[in-house]
Structure formats: structure tokens, C-alpha cells
Design an enzyme around this catalytic site. Structure first.
Site, short mmCIF file in Angstrom:
data_model
loop_
_atom_site.label_atom_id
_atom_site.label_comp_id
_atom_site.label_asym_id
_atom_site.label_seq_id
_atom_site.Cartn_x
_atom_site.Cartn_y
_atom_site.Cartn_z
N ASP A 12 105.51 128.88 -64.46
CA ASP A 12 104.63 127.89 -65.06
C ASP A 12 104.38 126.82 -64.00
O ASP A 12 105.10 126.76 -62.99
CB ASP A 12 105.31 127.29 -66.30
CG ASP A 12 104.58 126.08 -66.83
OD1 ASP A 12 103.39 126.22 -67.17
OD2 ASP A 12 105.19 125.00 -66.87
N ASP A 14 102.70 122.99 -64.59
CA ASP A 14 102.95 121.61 -65.02
C ASP A 14 104.29 121.51 -65.74
O ASP A 14 104.51 122.19 -66.74
CB ASP A 14 101.83 121.14 -65.95
CG ASP A 14 100.48 121.09 -65.25
OD1 ASP A 14 100.41 120.53 -64.16
OD2 ASP A 14 99.50 121.62 -65.82
N ASP A 175 109.13 125.43 -68.51
CA ASP A 175 109.78 124.25 -69.07
C ASP A 175 109.53 124.05 -70.55
O ASP A 175 110.02 123.08 -71.12
CB ASP A 175 109.33 122.99 -68.31
CG ASP A 175 107.87 122.64 -68.63
OD1 ASP A 175 107.01 123.51 -68.43
OD2 ASP A 175 107.61 121.51 -69.07
#
Length: 228
Positions: A12, A14, A175
Site C-alpha cells: 500500500d 498512503d 496499514d
């Protein structure tokens, strides 16, 4: 020549590789201001990072007419582009500590391929890759333009198809809950990072949780029986 199977680590962006929260929060604030709606709290906004923008606004502005939400998507994009242009992508979305070094380390292993699965648009990812000079790292790049929003597994399935890597040789690093659910739906292992936009206690379904990028090779070695 190594007879090790090809392996794939999908990141991922961001909240995992880069911290873009200031621009995300500012752009979201501008979109809600233009819509004359109350701006959601910081935790609410960061809680939807990773979703594609239409899905994000469905959650954050659930009571607004659909046409207004579509306008808000465009207002957010315009604001984000303007904010990034002021200082450049590398400064507006800086690497988390150890991120660049870990990409270098993994990229140097011949049998490990790297990929991206992000809720960003193609344009947004291109600007980030260019700003950080990291396009060469990623052999597969999956973006929101071409797939259903996370946690649908389409991004990971496309990455597996493009690289020819088997699901048990692939890992998703992210995240958010959306990253973990996407990985589970695609049948690949997941590694959650503790420094991103969803609190660690929400990421319990991950196969592993790391506190520092230096912990990632050990986790991958545990999955694959390798020595990275």
C-alpha cells in the site's frame, strides 16, 4: 542461477510507504467546505484512507445527495493536486523512516518482485513515484482507476496475474483494515504496519504486525523460509 520461486511483496502507499495525511486532511477539508458540509473529524478521515474516493465520500458524507458527493470527489482531487504542487510530492508525502532503504533492500533480491496496490488514481501514483524516483522498484502497479475499491481483491489478483507469482509466495503490506481484508480475500498473507492510519488493534487479522520496516525481512523469512 537461483531455483528459488518468484515472490511478490505488494505495498500500500498512503500510510504505509509515505505519510500524506496533511494533504489528505487539508484536501478533505476543502471539499467539505465547498459542499457547505461539516468537516469530519481527523480520525474519521484517516479511517477511510485506502478506499477509492467515491467509496470514501459515501462513508464520510452518507447523507449528501449522490451528485454532490461526485462533485466532492473532484473538489478533493483538485485540492490535493494544488497542495502537492506547492512543495512537490516528495515533501508533501515524505517516506516513513526506513521505507526507501527497505525498497532498495528487497529490490536487490533477484527472486523478489515489488508491487503497489493503492486507492490513489493513476495520476496521483505517477506523481508520487516521480517525486520520490521510485518507479523502477515496482513491476506491477494497481490503482483505483482500474479496480473496485479495496477490500475487493481485484488489485492483488491482477498483480498476481501480471507477475505469475503464486498466492502463497505473495505478501500484502499495508496499514488499514481494507488492506488486510483485501489480502485475505485474495488468498495471500498480510503484514500490517503499526505507524499508519488505522490503529494496530484494528489490524488483528493480519498474519504479522511490524513496528519498524527493519522487522519486515524477518517476517518474510518466516513466511518463506528464506534469508533476506
Amino acid at each position: 542461477m537461483s531455483d528459488a520461486p518468484l515472490r511478490l511483496v505488494i505495498f500500500d502507499v498512503d500510510g504505509t510507504l509515505v505519510d500524506s495525511q496533511m494533504d489528505i486532511l487539508a484536501a478533505m477539508g476543502q471539499a467539505f467546505d465547498r459542499a457547505e458540509l461539516p468537516v469530519p473529524a481527523r480520525d474519521e478521515v484517516l479511517g477511510i484512507v485506502g478506499l477509492s474516493l467515491p467509496e470514501a465520500f459515501e462513508r464520510l458524507a452518507a447523507g449528501a445527495p449522490s451528485a454532490l458527493r461526485l462533485n466532492m470527489v473532484e473538489w478533493y482531487k483538485d485540492a490535493y493536486v494544488a497542495l502537492r504542487a506547492k512543495v512537490g510530492a516528495a515533501q508533501s508525502s515524505p517516506f516513513y523512516p526506513g521505507a526507501r532503504e527497505m525498497l532498495d533492500r528487497l529490490h536487490a533480491v533477484p527472486e523478489i518482485l515489488l508491487g503497489v496496490a493503492t486507492g490513489k488514481s493513476r495520476r496521483g501514483l505517477d506523481k508520487l513515484l516521480e517525486g520520490h524516483d521510485m518507479r523502477h522498484f515496482f513491476v506491477t502497479q494497481q490503482v483505483a482507476d482500474h479496480h473496485p475499491s479495496k477490500p475487493h481483491p481485484a488489485m492483488i489478483l491482477a498483480a498476481l496475474s501480471e507477475t505469475g507469482v503464486a498466492p502463497d509466495e505473495a505478501v500484502m503490506v499495508g496499514d488499514t483494515v481494507f488492506d488486510m481484508e483485501m489480502a485475505q480475500a485474495a488468498g495471500v498473507r498480510s503484514v500490517a504496519v503499526s505507524w499508519g492510519y488505522h490503529p494496530a488493534e484494528r489490524l488483528s487479522q493480519a498474519n504479522a504486525l511490524i513496528e519498524d520496516f527493519n522487522d519486515l525481512p524477518g517476517v518474510l523469512n518466516g513466511f518463506w523460509g528464506t534469508e533476506i
